[in-house]
Design a protein around this motif. Structure first.
Motif, PDB file in Angstrom:
ATOM      1  N   VAL A  63      17.250  -3.899  21.430  1.00 21.08           N
ATOM      2  CA  VAL A  63      15.823  -4.147  21.624  1.00 21.08           C
ATOM      3  C   VAL A  63      15.028  -3.525  20.473  1.00 21.08           C
ATOM      4  N   LEU A  64      15.364  -2.290  20.110  1.00 15.05           N
ATOM      5  CA  LEU A  64      14.664  -1.637  18.998  1.00 15.05           C
ATOM      6  C   LEU A  64      14.860  -2.403  17.692  1.00 15.05           C
ATOM      7  N   TRP A  65      16.064  -2.930  17.474  1.00 12.82           N
ATOM      8  CA  TRP A  65      16.331  -3.715  16.269  1.00 12.82           C
ATOM      9  C   TRP A  65      15.444  -4.956  16.234  1.00 12.82           C
ATOM     10  N   LYS A  66      15.297  -5.633  17.389  1.00 16.07           N
ATOM     11  CA  LYS A  66      14.443  -6.826  17.462  1.00 16.07           C
ATOM     12  C   LYS A  66      12.975  -6.465  17.250  1.00 16.07           C
ATOM     13  N   ILE A  67      12.543  -5.338  17.800  1.00 15.89           N
ATOM     14  CA  ILE A  67      11.160  -4.894  17.614  1.00 15.89           C
ATOM     15  C   ILE A  67      10.910  -4.612  16.137  1.00 15.89           C
ATOM     16  N   LYS A  68      11.846  -3.941  15.508  1.00 13.37           N
ATOM     17  CA  LYS A  68      11.716  -3.633  14.081  1.00 13.37           C
ATOM     18  C   LYS A  68      11.597  -4.921  13.259  1.00 13.37           C
ATOM     19  N   ALA A  69      12.408  -5.915  13.584  1.00 10.88           N
ATOM     20  CA  ALA A  69      12.365  -7.189  12.856  1.00 10.88           C
ATOM     21  C   ALA A  69      11.015  -7.880  13.053  1.00 10.88           C
ATOM     22  N   ARG A  70      10.482  -7.829  14.257  1.00  8.92           N
ATOM     23  CA  ARG A  70       9.177  -8.458  14.514  1.00  8.92           C
ATOM     24  C   ARG A  70       8.053  -7.728  13.800  1.00  8.92           C
ATOM     25  N   VAL A  71       8.117  -6.418  13.784  1.00  5.26           N
ATOM     26  CA  VAL A  71       7.108  -5.632  13.062  1.00  5.26           C
ATOM     27  C   VAL A  71       7.155  -5.980  11.582  1.00  5.26           C
ATOM     28  N   ARG A  72       8.359  -6.087  11.040  1.00 11.44           N
ATOM     29  CA  ARG A  72       8.524  -6.443   9.627  1.00 11.44           C
ATOM     30  C   ARG A  72       7.931  -7.822   9.341  1.00 11.44           C
ATOM     31  N   GLU A  73       8.185  -8.791  10.234  1.00  9.51           N
ATOM     32  CA  GLU A  73       7.624 -10.132  10.058  1.00  9.51           C
ATOM     33  C   GLU A  73       6.099 -10.085  10.081  1.00  9.51           C
ATOM     34  N   ALA A  74       5.534  -9.320  11.013  1.00  7.57           N
ATOM     35  CA  ALA A  74       4.076  -9.198  11.104  1.00  7.57           C
ATOM     36  C   ALA A  74       3.500  -8.554   9.848  1.00  7.57           C
ATOM     37  N   GLN A  75       4.185  -7.529   9.333  1.00 16.26           N
ATOM     38  CA  GLN A  75       3.728  -6.867   8.111  1.00 16.26           C
ATOM     39  C   GLN A  75       3.747  -7.836   6.935  1.00 16.26           C
ATOM     40  N   GLU A  76       4.787  -8.641   6.838  1.00 18.30           N
ATOM     41  CA  GLU A  76       4.876  -9.598   5.734  1.00 18.30           C
ATOM     42  C   GLU A  76       3.795 -10.673   5.847  1.00 18.30           C
ATOM     43  N   GLN A  77       3.512 -11.123   7.070  1.00 19.81           N
ATOM     44  CA  GLN A  77       2.451 -12.117   7.249  1.00 19.81           C
ATOM     45  C   GLN A  77       1.096 -11.527   6.856  1.00 19.81           C
ATOM     46  N   LYS A  78       0.840 -10.278   7.248  1.00 20.25           N
ATOM     47  CA  LYS A  78      -0.405  -9.611   6.884  1.00 20.25           C
ATOM     48  C   LYS A  78      -0.495  -9.454   5.367  1.00 20.25           C
ATOM     49  N   ALA A  79       0.601  -9.024   4.750  1.00 18.64           N
ATOM     50  CA  ALA A  79       0.633  -8.849   3.301  1.00 18.64           C
ATOM     51  C   ALA A  79       0.406 -10.173   2.584  1.00 18.64           C
ATOM     52  N   GLN A  80       0.977 -11.235   3.105  1.00 20.65           N
ATOM     53  CA  GLN A  80       0.799 -12.554   2.504  1.00 20.65           C
ATOM     54  C   GLN A  80      -0.672 -12.956   2.550  1.00 20.65           C
ATOM     55  N   GLY A  81      -1.332 -12.690   3.676  1.00 18.87           N
ATOM     56  CA  GLY A  81      -2.752 -12.987   3.800  1.00 18.87           C
ATOM     57  C   GLY A  81      -3.592 -12.159   2.845  1.00 18.87           C
ATOM     58  N   GLN A  82      -3.275 -10.866   2.728  1.00 21.16           N
ATOM     59  CA  GLN A  82      -4.016  -9.992   1.810  1.00 21.16           C
ATOM     60  C   GLN A  82      -3.828 -10.433   0.363  1.00 21.16           C
ATOM     61  N   ALA A  83      -2.612 -10.795   0.016  1.00 27.42           N
ATOM     62  CA  ALA A  83      -2.347 -11.238  -1.355  1.00 27.42           C
ATOM     63  C   ALA A  83      -3.142 -12.498  -1.667  1.00 27.42           C
ATOM     64  N   ALA A  84      -3.183 -13.423  -0.725  1.00 30.77           N
ATOM     65  CA  ALA A  84      -3.930 -14.663  -0.924  1.00 30.77           C
ATOM     66  C   ALA A  84      -5.428 -14.370  -1.053  1.00 30.77           C
ATOM     67  N   MET A  85      -5.928 -13.420  -0.250  1.00 32.61           N
ATOM     68  CA  MET A  85      -7.344 -13.050  -0.311  1.00 32.61           C
ATOM     69  C   MET A  85      -7.725 -12.500  -1.676  1.00 32.61           C
ATOM     70  N   HIS A  86      -6.839 -11.740  -2.285  1.00 33.64           N
ATOM     71  CA  HIS A  86      -7.119 -11.118  -3.577  1.00 33.64           C
ATOM     72  C   HIS A  86      -6.718 -12.003  -4.752  1.00 33.64           C
ATOM     73  N   GLY A  87      -6.242 -13.192  -4.455  1.00 34.93           N
ATOM     74  CA  GLY A  87      -5.898 -14.134  -5.511  1.00 34.93           C
ATOM     75  C   GLY A  87      -4.636 -13.779  -6.269  1.00 34.93           C
ATOM     76  N   VAL A  88      -3.787 -12.964  -5.684  1.00 39.76           N
ATOM     77  CA  VAL A  88      -2.529 -12.595  -6.322  1.00 39.76           C
ATOM     78  C   VAL A  88      -1.454 -13.502  -5.741  1.00 39.76           C
TER      79      VAL A  88
END
Length: 147
Positions: free
Chosen positions: A20-45
């Motif tokens: 369960v912890l492994w799955k939670i970690k994977a989901r957190v990582r996916e959420a972080q990457e989605q957030k980072a992707q949005g931030q990168a797009a916002m800053h034009g990088v």
């Protein structure tokens, strides 16, 4: 008999808790990457301003007789770099794999923009694509000094 039953139940619970912890970690990582992707797009990088590669690193930095190497993954973002005098920021990966979003979004990327810095990210030697081996004999290379 009761003690053995309790131990079996505890071990089963630990096994499923770990999954369960492994799955939670994977989901957190996916959420972080989605957030980072949005931030990168916002800053034009974009990922087009990114270099990814592998560098051959010494397996042992403190033993010159051992010439073995391993491939260590890195990313470089030069979107904010004020050549040739801008600083270089080194982002060292922790206990997990790096992705292109490790150098496309986050506080360190904002700081690179503020200071005109070249941003370099280096994956830890025992994680992600930079994994050496998980054999018992190789764990001697997993130390803060060698990292």
């Amino acid at each position: 008999s009761l003690l053995i039953s309790v131990l079996v139940i505890v071990l089963i619970n630990l096994h499923f808790s770990g999954r369960v912890l492994w799955k939670i970690k994977a989901r957190v990582r996916e959420a972080q990457e989605q957030k980072a992707q949005g931030q990168a797009a916002m800053h034009g990088v974009s990922a087009m301003q990114l270099l990814e590669g592998l560098i051959q690193q010494p397996l042992q930095h403190f033993n010159r007789k051992n010439t073995k190497t391993f491939s260590q993954r890195f990313f470089v973002n030069e979107a904010h770099w004020k050549r040739p005098h801008g600083p270089v920021f080194l982002y060292i990966g922790g206990e997990g794999l790096l992705s292109k979003f490790s150098v496309l979004a986050g506080h360190h990327v904002s700081m690179a923009g503020e200071h005109g810095a070249l941003l370099v990210a280096l994956e830890h030697r025992f994680y992600g694509q930079s994994i050496i081996s998980l054999g018992t004999q190789d764990l001697q290379h997993l130390s803060s000094q060698e990292a």
